[in-house]
Design a protein around this motif. Sequence first.
Motif, PDB file in Angstrom:
ATOM      1  N   TYR A 237     -27.260  31.348  19.051  1.00  0.00           N
ATOM      2  CA  TYR A 237     -28.029  30.092  19.043  1.00  0.00           C
ATOM      3  C   TYR A 237     -28.502  29.798  20.462  1.00  0.00           C
ATOM      4  O   TYR A 237     -27.729  29.378  21.305  1.00  0.00           O
ATOM      5  N   LYS A 238     -29.798  30.035  20.683  1.00  0.00           N
ATOM      6  CA  LYS A 238     -30.295  29.872  22.058  1.00  0.00           C
ATOM      7  C   LYS A 238     -30.797  28.458  22.318  1.00  0.00           C
ATOM      8  O   LYS A 238     -31.028  28.073  23.448  1.00  0.00           O
ATOM      9  N   ARG A 239     -31.000  27.675  21.250  1.00  0.00           N
ATOM     10  CA  ARG A 239     -31.642  26.375  21.434  1.00  0.00           C
ATOM     11  C   ARG A 239     -30.627  25.254  21.673  1.00  0.00           C
ATOM     12  O   ARG A 239     -30.857  24.122  21.288  1.00  0.00           O
ATOM     13  N   TRP A 240     -29.515  25.548  22.294  1.00  0.00           N
ATOM     14  CA  TRP A 240     -28.603  24.430  22.595  1.00  0.00           C
ATOM     15  C   TRP A 240     -27.846  24.692  23.891  1.00  0.00           C
ATOM     16  O   TRP A 240     -27.722  25.825  24.348  1.00  0.00           O
ATOM     17  N   TRP A 241     -27.389  23.639  24.519  1.00  0.00           N
ATOM     18  CA  TRP A 241     -26.456  23.771  25.635  1.00  0.00           C
ATOM     19  C   TRP A 241     -25.683  22.476  25.826  1.00  0.00           C
ATOM     20  O   TRP A 241     -26.095  21.408  25.340  1.00  0.00           O
ATOM     21  N   LEU A 242     -24.575  22.574  26.545  1.00  0.00           N
ATOM     22  CA  LEU A 242     -23.808  21.414  26.988  1.00  0.00           C
ATOM     23  C   LEU A 242     -23.334  21.802  28.375  1.00  0.00           C
ATOM     24  O   LEU A 242     -22.420  22.617  28.536  1.00  0.00           O
ATOM     25  N   ARG A 243     -24.010  21.254  29.394  1.00  0.00           N
ATOM     26  CA  ARG A 243     -23.773  21.721  30.768  1.00  0.00           C
ATOM     27  C   ARG A 243     -23.395  20.568  31.671  1.00  0.00           C
ATOM     28  O   ARG A 243     -23.966  19.474  31.525  1.00  0.00           O
ATOM     29  N   PRO A 244     -22.487  20.812  32.628  1.00  0.00           N
ATOM     30  CA  PRO A 244     -22.156  19.748  33.581  1.00  0.00           C
ATOM     31  C   PRO A 244     -23.394  19.337  34.365  1.00  0.00           C
ATOM     32  O   PRO A 244     -24.207  20.184  34.725  1.00  0.00           O
ATOM     33  N   PHE A 245     -23.518  18.021  34.588  1.00  0.00           N
ATOM     34  CA  PHE A 245     -24.703  17.502  35.281  1.00  0.00           C
ATOM     35  C   PHE A 245     -24.253  16.289  36.076  1.00  0.00           C
ATOM     36  O   PHE A 245     -24.341  15.163  35.618  1.00  0.00           O
ATOM     37  N   GLY A 246     -23.684  16.551  37.241  1.00  0.00           N
ATOM     38  CA  GLY A 246     -23.158  15.435  38.029  1.00  0.00           C
ATOM     39  C   GLY A 246     -21.759  15.092  37.585  1.00  0.00           C
ATOM     40  O   GLY A 246     -21.205  15.706  36.667  1.00  0.00           O
ATOM     41  N   GLU A 247     -21.207  14.096  38.250  1.00  0.00           N
ATOM     42  CA  GLU A 247     -19.799  13.756  38.022  1.00  0.00           C
ATOM     43  C   GLU A 247     -19.574  13.227  36.602  1.00  0.00           C
ATOM     44  O   GLU A 247     -20.215  12.252  36.195  1.00  0.00           O
ATOM     45  N   ARG A 248     -18.733  13.890  35.845  1.00  0.00           N
ATOM     46  CA  ARG A 248     -18.345  13.510  34.482  1.00  0.00           C
ATOM     47  C   ARG A 248     -19.477  13.604  33.460  1.00  0.00           C
ATOM     48  O   ARG A 248     -19.257  13.526  32.263  1.00  0.00           O
ATOM     49  N   ILE A 249     -20.693  13.762  33.921  1.00  0.00           N
ATOM     50  CA  ILE A 249     -21.828  13.731  32.991  1.00  0.00           C
ATOM     51  C   ILE A 249     -22.178  15.149  32.538  1.00  0.00           C
ATOM     52  O   ILE A 249     -22.160  16.071  33.351  1.00  0.00           O
ATOM     53  N   TYR A 250     -22.508  15.284  31.285  1.00  0.00           N
ATOM     54  CA  TYR A 250     -22.995  16.546  30.747  1.00  0.00           C
ATOM     55  C   TYR A 250     -24.405  16.371  30.200  1.00  0.00           C
ATOM     56  O   TYR A 250     -24.711  15.342  29.587  1.00  0.00           O
ATOM     57  N   SER A 251     -25.230  17.381  30.436  1.00  0.00           N
ATOM     58  CA  SER A 251     -26.549  17.413  29.816  1.00  0.00           C
ATOM     59  C   SER A 251     -26.386  18.123  28.472  1.00  0.00           C
ATOM     60  O   SER A 251     -25.777  19.194  28.408  1.00  0.00           O
TER      61      SER A 251
END
Length: 511
Positions: A237-251
């Motif tokens: 599944y290439k159309r998804w992600w959950l990535r760290p983006f700053g402190e405590r925040i995920y994109s």
Amino acid sequence: MRSLRFTAEPSATASTGGDVSDVLGLPASASDTNPAPLMFDVIIAGCGPTGAMLAAELRLHDVRVLVLEKETEPASFVRIVGLHIRSLELMAMRGLLERIRERGRRRPAGAYFAGIDKPAPAGLDSAYAYLLGIPQPVIVHLLEEHAIELGAQVRRGSAVTAFQQDDGGVTVELVDGEQLRTRYLVGCDGARSTVRKLLGVGFPGEPSRNDTLMGEVEVGVPPEEIAARMTEIRDTYKRWWLRPFGERIYSVVVPAAGVSDRAQPPTLEEFRQQLRAIAGTDFGVHSPRWLSRFGDATRLAERYRVGRVLLAGDAAHIHPPIGGQGLNLGVQDAFNLGWKLAAQVRGWAPETLLDTYQAERRPVAEDVLDNTRAQTELLSSEPGPQAVRRLLTELMDFDEVNHYLIEKITAIGVRYDFGAGPELLGRRLPDIDVKQGHLYGLLHRGRGLLLDRTERLTVGGWSDRVDHLADPTAALDVPCVLLRPDGHVAWIGDDQQDLDDHLFRWFGTPD
Ligand SMILES: Cc1cc2nc3c(=O)[nH]c(=O)nc-3n(C[C@H](O)[C@H](O)[C@H](O)COP(=O)(O)OP(=O)(O)OC[C@H]3O[C@@H](n4cnc5c(N)ncnc54)[C@H](O)[C@@H]3O)c2cc1C
């Protein structure tokens, strides 16, 4: 006075496409009967990246510009966009790059075609061979600030709701009923452009087939668990992600369950459901900073100009965000249109100059639409497209293939059709070394430039709009080039008469 009125309920004439050539063909005296004085040369609907860039370009030529923006506040979502090589070059050409670079993060230029993980090929012909990741609101703010510094007026909370054009100008109506009179109106008002709809310009293409949810959230599980799960299923599944983006925040990005009204923001519960469907867990996502959805509709306006009204940016073309090209394309539209519209307003534009905007930019958009169609197919988890993806991944090991694709995505491969001539004709000139330093440092004022290694040519009566640099040391392998204000090569040669013909073609009658 005859005129065409365009409102939220367009008249029969307007809805057929609004060809105003009959109206514009009226004798000049007809315009004298319009009681409203011309308050502006150009009104721009929409202060996104396209509108802000266009306003700045017009101000370089002293054009009276007003930008009308529907929203009272800048956008709340902090989408990171990538500025590709050609856009970075444009920023350098206007002395903006340092300011923008300070607020962004440099990334390698490669791996943007369908996300295929190949480094950029060696020897890319640009001093700016990287991608700059920057939040969209930041780039919009910087471009708006630049336009205002140059003297543009920006009014927020002022949506354009109707307009009426005649042979003398355009009367623009705002949401509160106020009317403003201008010579030209440009719709930079985004994908759902009111200006385009009111003009009745067709927007054919494919509707959205897949919506995607995007946002910023906090998570309830350890980072290692997320990373492990992502690695496990990202191959399929290439159309998804959950990535760290700053402190405590995920994109977070995840396919939506179906296509729905984009005006409705998604709920956190929708994100949870979709994460569970793909990853088997919702990772305990909570406390969203913002949530949004976007589709993959692909559409291109049938025309970019109807009389005194033009379209640019997402108002003229939309496509899936894969490859990160939409904002770049809009800013480059603005760069192409700005000096031409300014020339029209200032009265020196050759007769067909303004129409070259559509002739040059619509094919570029067509090409971007096509490459995003191809990239979207390559993201499919079906066996057929996956096999094509594997094949293309192998092909990209050939330098020429990799080069070709990166020149497409970054727009440094764009060549406008200026007729027969050497390979460089119609292309952009990179930021080569000249005796004063770098070429782009000489282009901040948005004027044409004769770069002359022979030291015997002249720009004569065009010197009010074209600069001349006589420099036998310039890093060029042709005798001379004439550059348009957008940095594209309009002529190559060493003959004064031939040069004069081309100055006339692009810069009108000499003063
Ligand atoms: C998830 C996602 C990721 C993306 N990533 C990238 C990327 O990495 N690189 C890239 O190049 N592009 C990217 N894009 C595309 C990019 O965001 C758009 O192409 C870009 O915003 C278009 O700019 P614009 O100025 O033409 O239109 P918009 O940004 O839509 O601006 C239009 C403006 O007009 C205003 N407006 C609307 N109607 C009216 C009216 N009637 N009167 C006055 N004002 C009005 C709006 O409020 C808005 O401010 C991405 C898009 C998405 C959805």
